[in-house]
Design a protein around this motif. Sequence first.
Motif, PDB file in Angstrom:
ATOM      1  N   GLU A  25       1.262   5.480   0.564  1.00 31.78           N
ATOM      2  CA  GLU A  25       0.682   6.572   1.334  1.00 31.78           C
ATOM      3  C   GLU A  25      -0.097   7.482   0.388  1.00 31.78           C
ATOM      4  OE1 GLU A  25       0.719   6.811   4.610  1.00 31.78           O
ATOM      5  OE2 GLU A  25       1.790   4.893   4.597  1.00 31.78           O
ATOM      6  N   ARG A  43       0.833  -1.198   0.000  1.00 28.07           N
ATOM      7  CA  ARG A  43       0.000   0.000   0.000  1.00 28.07           C
ATOM      8  C   ARG A  43       0.860   1.236   0.000  1.00 28.07           C
ATOM      9  NH1 ARG A  43      -2.420   4.096   2.414  1.00 28.07           N
ATOM     10  NH2 ARG A  43      -4.677   4.381   2.237  1.00 28.07           N
ATOM     11  N   VAL A  75      -6.917   8.151   1.941  1.00 26.45           N
ATOM     12  CA  VAL A  75      -7.406   7.108   2.824  1.00 26.45           C
ATOM     13  C   VAL A  75      -8.883   6.898   2.541  1.00 26.45           C
ATOM     14  CG1 VAL A  75      -7.763   6.389   5.216  1.00 26.45           C
ATOM     15  CG2 VAL A  75      -5.718   7.696   4.595  1.00 26.45           C
TER      16      VAL A  75
END
Length: 448
Positions: free
Chosen positions: A444, A442, A447
């Motif tokens: 950054e 994953r 979200v």
Amino acid sequence: MDPTTSRSFARSDAARARLHELVPGGAHTYARGDDQYPEHMAPILVRGNGCRVVDRDGNEYVEYGMGLRSVTLGHGYRPVVDAVSAAIADGVNFSRPTELELLAAEDFLALVPGADMVKFAKNGSDVTTAAVRLARAVTGRLTVAACDQPFFSVDDWFIGTTAMDSGIPAPPTVRFPYNDLPALEAVLAGNEVACVLLEAATALHEPLPGYLEGVRALCDRYGALLVFDEIITGFRWSSGGAQRVYGVVPDLSCWGKAMGNGFPLSALAGKREYMELGGLRTDRARVFLLSTTHGPETGALAAFRAVVHAYATTDPIGRMEHAGRRLRAGFEEITAELGIADRLRIAGRSSCLIFQTFDLDGVASQEFRTLFLQELLRHGVLGQSFVTSAAHTDADIDHTIAACHAAARLYRRALDDGGGADPHLTGRPVAPALRRFADPRRLEGAVL
């Protein structure tokens, strides 16, 4: 100059970061994604010639896989480029069929023993799904029996059987193991199956004696259509596909990848009695078989005709296999010399080789795969496999063998020091392309 210290990926890194802002996953194909390469060592390419490619940072590589097996003659292969240039100079897309469509269909059907008719499209998923749709219309059944092989389509009937099934209702698709006739018969006896779909052979698996003949007989006995996925085997096993090599004729077959030497083209081919259901010479309810704006565009059809000519007048498959045999021999000599032949292996058909990586306990290892990929990149070799092309020369193979030797020495050291591959990696290991969650790679950012 030492390749392990001279290679920078700074400009590729910047482009990759921007791609992830604009393109989900940073690539338009999951198999091309960053998570399939060592972290911080995933080059963004700018050009290629033959089997050599160059990235944004000016690094040059011998490439394997060659456009996910779509480029068998080499990047920028001049006869294909010239044919495409001449065709598109007179127009690319029209409101009626062009003469190229007739000529390309004649070329194709002269190659494929099991085909009476053909329709062209742009990618493999188009044609495998069209085959499924046609088989359902012919048989009046819904269930698809798909072999336990890696990939057939981006459409729901197949992706719904993978780990990336979010947003897809449970498809009426059942799976069966390759080279196991009793297992296939159990599937056919227990379900109303419209079609049996499989690759007749893969890099790692040849059909056992009588297997494909047995599949053909089972389909006939249970009233299911037999569909061969020739998207990889076509123009790599032979220009007539696996059906020509093994002598078993399917009802339908699906083609793509190497048809256009990288230009986008695929094909659904098959027996007239079925294909005509998508045409104007039937009294039955018509099948919406394939209808694409870009399927008959002139550039790809011209590329295909040039590929057919190259296969008829040169020996691309022989050159691919020669390169693969030399690479296998050199690789096995290295692993034997280092005593790691049971931990680092090369396998597959000579023109379709892969490497296999195992840890100290003999367990298949993504960490050790990443280590091997990382060291190949450092020494100027790009590839998730060792799938060759006709453009791979003896010099390219020598370069690759030298890179393998350097990579295998570090591989041996990682096995010996007891800490495994992780201490030698630049970042997190690669991960399977089709997985439920972005972890373990994953990135950054947003979200959700």
